[in-house]
Design a protein around this motif. Structure first.
Motif, PDB file in Angstrom:
ATOM      1  N   PRO A  64       0.828  -1.217   0.000  1.00 40.50           N
ATOM      2  CA  PRO A  64       0.000   0.000   0.000  1.00 40.50           C
ATOM      3  C   PRO A  64       0.860   1.263   0.000  1.00 40.50           C
ATOM      4  CG  PRO A  64      -0.796  -1.563   1.640  1.00 40.50           C
ATOM      5  CD  PRO A  64       0.526  -2.092   1.141  1.00 40.50           C
ATOM      6  N   TRP A  65       0.441   2.222  -0.805  1.00 38.03           N
ATOM      7  CA  TRP A  65       1.074   3.541  -0.817  1.00 38.03           C
ATOM      8  C   TRP A  65       0.212   4.430   0.064  1.00 38.03           C
ATOM      9  CZ3 TRP A  65       0.870   7.454  -5.410  1.00 38.03           C
ATOM     10  CH2 TRP A  65       1.683   8.558  -5.129  1.00 38.03           C
ATOM     11  N   ARG A  66       0.724   4.746   1.224  1.00 42.11           N
ATOM     12  CA  ARG A  66      -0.037   5.496   2.219  1.00 42.11           C
ATOM     13  C   ARG A  66      -0.270   6.933   1.768  1.00 42.11           C
ATOM     14  NH1 ARG A  66       4.139   3.333   4.802  1.00 42.11           N
ATOM     15  NH2 ARG A  66       4.967   5.394   5.315  1.00 42.11           N
ATOM     16  N   PRO A  67      -1.423   7.507   2.102  1.00 42.38           N
ATOM     17  CA  PRO A  67      -1.681   8.918   1.767  1.00 42.38           C
ATOM     18  C   PRO A  67      -0.582   9.817   2.319  1.00 42.38           C
ATOM     19  CG  PRO A  67      -3.688   7.860   2.526  1.00 42.38           C
ATOM     20  CD  PRO A  67      -2.573   6.877   2.766  1.00 42.38           C
ATOM     21  N   GLY A  68      -0.047  10.667   1.450  1.00 43.08           N
ATOM     22  CA  GLY A  68       0.985  11.609   1.857  1.00 43.08           C
ATOM     23  C   GLY A  68       2.394  11.062   1.871  1.00 43.08           C
ATOM     24  N   GLU A  69       2.561   9.758   1.652  1.00 40.27           N
ATOM     25  CA  GLU A  69       3.900   9.156   1.649  1.00 40.27           C
ATOM     26  C   GLU A  69       4.625   9.534   0.352  1.00 40.27           C
ATOM     27  OE1 GLU A  69       6.044   4.757   1.348  1.00 40.27           O
ATOM     28  OE2 GLU A  69       3.860   4.892   1.391  1.00 40.27           O
ATOM     29  N   LEU A  70       5.846  10.018   0.478  1.00 35.46           N
ATOM     30  CA  LEU A  70       6.669  10.312  -0.691  1.00 35.46           C
ATOM     31  C   LEU A  70       7.460   9.070  -1.076  1.00 35.46           C
ATOM     32  CD1 LEU A  70       7.981  13.891   0.173  1.00 35.46           C
ATOM     33  CD2 LEU A  70       6.281  13.251  -1.551  1.00 35.46           C
ATOM     34  N   LEU A  71       7.227   8.593  -2.276  1.00 38.29           N
ATOM     35  CA  LEU A  71       7.946   7.407  -2.747  1.00 38.29           C
ATOM     36  C   LEU A  71       9.346   7.808  -3.185  1.00 38.29           C
ATOM     37  CD1 LEU A  71       5.103   5.709  -4.795  1.00 38.29           C
ATOM     38  CD2 LEU A  71       5.910   5.102  -2.509  1.00 38.29           C
ATOM     39  N   PRO A  72      10.356   7.066  -2.732  1.00 32.79           N
ATOM     40  CA  PRO A  72      11.738   7.435  -3.062  1.00 32.79           C
ATOM     41  C   PRO A  72      12.107   7.023  -4.485  1.00 32.79           C
ATOM     42  CG  PRO A  72      11.718   5.411  -1.800  1.00 32.79           C
ATOM     43  CD  PRO A  72      10.284   5.890  -1.872  1.00 32.79           C
ATOM     44  N   GLU A  73      13.190   7.592  -4.975  1.00 36.87           N
ATOM     45  CA  GLU A  73      13.736   7.188  -6.265  1.00 36.87           C
ATOM     46  C   GLU A  73      13.964   5.683  -6.240  1.00 36.87           C
ATOM     47  OE1 GLU A  73      17.544   8.451  -8.964  1.00 36.87           O
ATOM     48  OE2 GLU A  73      16.718   9.931  -7.577  1.00 36.87           O
ATOM     49  N   GLY A  74      13.651   5.019  -7.325  1.00 40.78           N
ATOM     50  CA  GLY A  74      13.757   3.555  -7.400  1.00 40.78           C
ATOM     51  C   GLY A  74      12.401   2.884  -7.282  1.00 40.78           C
ATOM     52  N   VAL A  75      11.463   3.529  -6.636  1.00 42.55           N
ATOM     53  CA  VAL A  75      10.074   3.048  -6.620  1.00 42.55           C
ATOM     54  C   VAL A  75       9.370   3.861  -7.705  1.00 42.55           C
ATOM     55  CG1 VAL A  75       7.973   2.727  -5.272  1.00 42.55           C
ATOM     56  CG2 VAL A  75      10.201   2.512  -4.156  1.00 42.55           C
ATOM     57  N   ASP A  76       9.278   3.251  -8.884  1.00 41.61           N
ATOM     58  CA  ASP A  76       8.870   3.990 -10.072  1.00 41.61           C
ATOM     59  C   ASP A  76       7.470   3.665 -10.566  1.00 41.61           C
ATOM     60  OD1 ASP A  76      11.471   5.117 -10.185  1.00 41.61           O
ATOM     61  OD2 ASP A  76      12.198   3.313 -11.203  1.00 41.61           O
ATOM     62  N   ASP A  77       6.849   2.627 -10.032  1.00 37.31           N
ATOM     63  CA  ASP A  77       5.537   2.206 -10.519  1.00 37.31           C
ATOM     64  C   ASP A  77       4.529   2.112  -9.386  1.00 37.31           C
ATOM     65  OD1 ASP A  77       6.170   1.684 -13.352  1.00 37.31           O
ATOM     66  OD2 ASP A  77       7.465   0.121 -12.545  1.00 37.31           O
ATOM     67  N   VAL A  78       3.322   2.561  -9.690  1.00 38.94           N
ATOM     68  CA  VAL A  78       2.221   2.514  -8.734  1.00 38.94           C
ATOM     69  C   VAL A  78       1.006   1.938  -9.470  1.00 38.94           C
ATOM     70  CG1 VAL A  78       0.690   3.877  -7.261  1.00 38.94           C
ATOM     71  CG2 VAL A  78       3.093   4.543  -7.505  1.00 38.94           C
ATOM     72  N   TRP A  79       0.392   0.932  -8.884  1.00 38.29           N
ATOM     73  CA  TRP A  79      -0.834   0.360  -9.441  1.00 38.29           C
ATOM     74  C   TRP A  79      -2.012   0.954  -8.674  1.00 38.29           C
ATOM     75  CZ3 TRP A  79      -0.395  -5.585 -10.535  1.00 38.29           C
ATOM     76  CH2 TRP A  79       0.737  -5.826 -11.331  1.00 38.29           C
ATOM     77  N   CYS A  80      -3.092   1.223  -9.377  1.00 39.96           N
ATOM     78  CA  CYS A  80      -4.232   1.803  -8.678  1.00 39.96           C
ATOM     79  C   CYS A  80      -5.545   1.247  -9.196  1.00 39.96           C
ATOM     80  CB  CYS A  80      -4.201   3.326  -8.736  1.00 39.96           C
ATOM     81  SG  CYS A  80      -4.040   4.033 -10.355  1.00 39.96           S
ATOM     82  N   ARG A  81      -6.537   1.301  -8.284  1.00 37.14           N
ATOM     83  CA  ARG A  81      -7.885   0.809  -8.572  1.00 37.14           C
ATOM     84  C   ARG A  81      -8.861   1.557  -7.679  1.00 37.14           C
ATOM     85  NH1 ARG A  81      -6.842  -5.229  -6.050  1.00 37.14           N
ATOM     86  NH2 ARG A  81      -6.342  -4.553  -3.944  1.00 37.14           N
ATOM     87  N   PRO A  82     -10.136   1.588  -8.084  1.00 38.40           N
ATOM     88  CA  PRO A  82     -11.103   2.369  -7.308  1.00 38.40           C
ATOM     89  C   PRO A  82     -11.444   1.786  -5.944  1.00 38.40           C
ATOM     90  CG  PRO A  82     -12.101   1.515  -9.332  1.00 38.40           C
ATOM     91  CD  PRO A  82     -10.671   1.110  -9.338  1.00 38.40           C
ATOM     92  N   SER A  83     -11.248   0.467  -5.752  1.00 39.38           N
ATOM     93  CA  SER A  83     -11.551  -0.156  -4.459  1.00 39.38           C
ATOM     94  C   SER A  83     -10.820  -1.488  -4.357  1.00 39.38           C
ATOM     95  CB  SER A  83     -13.058  -0.394  -4.308  1.00 39.38           C
ATOM     96  OG  SER A  83     -13.478  -1.413  -5.202  1.00 39.38           O
ATOM     97  N   ALA A  84     -10.808  -2.065  -3.160  1.00 40.06           N
ATOM     98  CA  ALA A  84     -10.110  -3.334  -2.927  1.00 40.06           C
ATOM     99  C   ALA A  84     -10.714  -4.480  -3.731  1.00 40.06           C
ATOM    100  CB  ALA A  84     -10.132  -3.676  -1.436  1.00 40.06           C
ATOM    101  N   SER A  85     -12.003  -4.403  -4.040  1.00 40.61           N
ATOM    102  CA  SER A  85     -12.651  -5.485  -4.777  1.00 40.61           C
ATOM    103  C   SER A  85     -12.609  -5.280  -6.291  1.00 40.61           C
ATOM    104  CB  SER A  85     -14.109  -5.628  -4.320  1.00 40.61           C
ATOM    105  OG  SER A  85     -14.815  -4.432  -4.587  1.00 40.61           O
ATOM    106  N   ALA A  86     -12.121  -4.129  -6.728  1.00 39.46           N
ATOM    107  CA  ALA A  86     -12.072  -3.807  -8.159  1.00 39.46           C
ATOM    108  C   ALA A  86     -10.765  -4.307  -8.774  1.00 39.46           C
ATOM    109  CB  ALA A  86     -12.196  -2.298  -8.359  1.00 39.46           C
ATOM    110  N   PRO A  87     -10.764  -4.570 -10.073  1.00 44.82           N
ATOM    111  CA  PRO A  87      -9.507  -4.913 -10.740  1.00 44.82           C
ATOM    112  C   PRO A  87      -8.608  -3.675 -10.847  1.00 44.82           C
ATOM    113  CG  PRO A  87     -11.289  -4.754 -12.337  1.00 44.82           C
ATOM    114  CD  PRO A  87     -11.910  -4.578 -10.974  1.00 44.82           C
ATOM    115  N   TRP A  88      -7.331  -3.921 -11.081  1.00 43.38           N
ATOM    116  CA  TRP A  88      -6.397  -2.816 -11.306  1.00 43.38           C
ATOM    117  C   TRP A  88      -6.835  -2.086 -12.565  1.00 43.38           C
ATOM    118  CZ3 TRP A  88      -3.801  -2.026  -7.150  1.00 43.38           C
ATOM    119  CH2 TRP A  88      -3.401  -3.092  -6.343  1.00 43.38           C
ATOM    120  N   ARG A  89      -6.771  -0.744 -12.540  1.00 41.89           N
ATOM    121  CA  ARG A  89      -7.255   0.053 -13.668  1.00 41.89           C
ATOM    122  C   ARG A  89      -6.157   0.865 -14.349  1.00 41.89           C
ATOM    123  NH1 ARG A  89     -12.497   1.057 -14.205  1.00 41.89           N
ATOM    124  NH2 ARG A  89     -11.859   0.981 -16.377  1.00 41.89           N
ATOM    125  N   ILE A  90      -5.204   1.404 -13.553  1.00 44.85           N
ATOM    126  CA  ILE A  90      -4.194   2.312 -14.100  1.00 44.85           C
ATOM    127  C   ILE A  90      -2.850   2.027 -13.430  1.00 44.85           C
ATOM    128  CG2 ILE A  90      -3.493   4.749 -14.337  1.00 44.85           C
ATOM    129  CD1 ILE A  90      -6.514   5.453 -14.122  1.00 44.85           C
TER     130      ILE A  90
END
Length: 193
Positions: free
Chosen positions: A76-102
């Motif tokens: 999980p990417w926590r709200p407000g957390e700054l991802l450091p260099e090297g963490v270049d990809d984030v998967w997202c979806r509208p809810s826990a039961s939804a498929p990945w969208r973007i």
């Protein structure tokens, strides 16, 4: 993990809330540059500058965000957390039961310059990083996307290169040729540029 990629119009609608630059990336960026669809896609990629990463969380606060920690563990990417260099990809979806969208990709900058993930010596003005489709969707410039696709090319990358080549003007071809030479020294696409 199930993917049901968002359509380009859905991406444009969702990211219209983002008040910082963003671009459709990946194979869809090539299709937007070419002006028509020519292959299937397993996902949809959006490029955001690392410095603007929190803007996407703020624009879509109800969505789930998962960082892909190298070598590819989702967390999980926590709200407000700054991802450091090297963490270049984030998967997202509208809810826990939804498929990945973007899938969101984070790239580096230095001042007003974009810095290539493949070779930090390869740079470009952020203002010149992409174009806008006739439908008003911002997309990563084809030559920049092709540089990202050039490492370990797969059949779909070769298909994207072949489709994009006729629409690249002389300046785009020169930029890609220089970036490929600087990054890889030798590359099989250079003979066609």
């Amino acid at each position: 993990m199930t993917w049901e990629p968002a359509s380009l119009s859905e991406v444009a609608e969702l990211f219209s809330r983002v008040r910082t630059p963003w671009w459709v990336a990946g194979g869809y960026a090539i299709e937007l540059a070419v002006g028509h669809a020519f292959r299937e896609h397993a996902d949809v990629d959006v490029l955001v500058l690392r410095r603007d990463q929190l803007a996407i969380q703020e624009a879509l606060p109800d969505w789930e965000w998962w960082a892909a920690d190298p070598p590819g563990t989702l967390r999980p990417w926590r709200p407000g957390e700054l991802l450091p260099e090297g963490v270049d990809d984030v998967w997202c979806r509208p809810s826990a039961s939804a498929p990945w969208r973007i899938q969101v990709m984070l790239d580096e900058t230095l001042g007003d310059e974009w810095v290539s993930r493949r070779n930090p010596a390869v740079r470009r003005a952020v203002a010149d990083l992409g174009g806008v489709s006739v439908a008003g969707i911002p997309y990563l410039a084809a030559e920049v996307q092709l540089l990202a696709k050039a490492r370990g090319t797969r059949p779909k990358d070769e298909q994207d290169f072949a489709a994009a080549l006729p629409v690249l003007d002389s300046l785009q071809r020169a930029w890609l040729a220089n970036a490929l030479q600087e990054t890889y020294g030798e590359h099989h696409w250079l003979d066609r540029l």
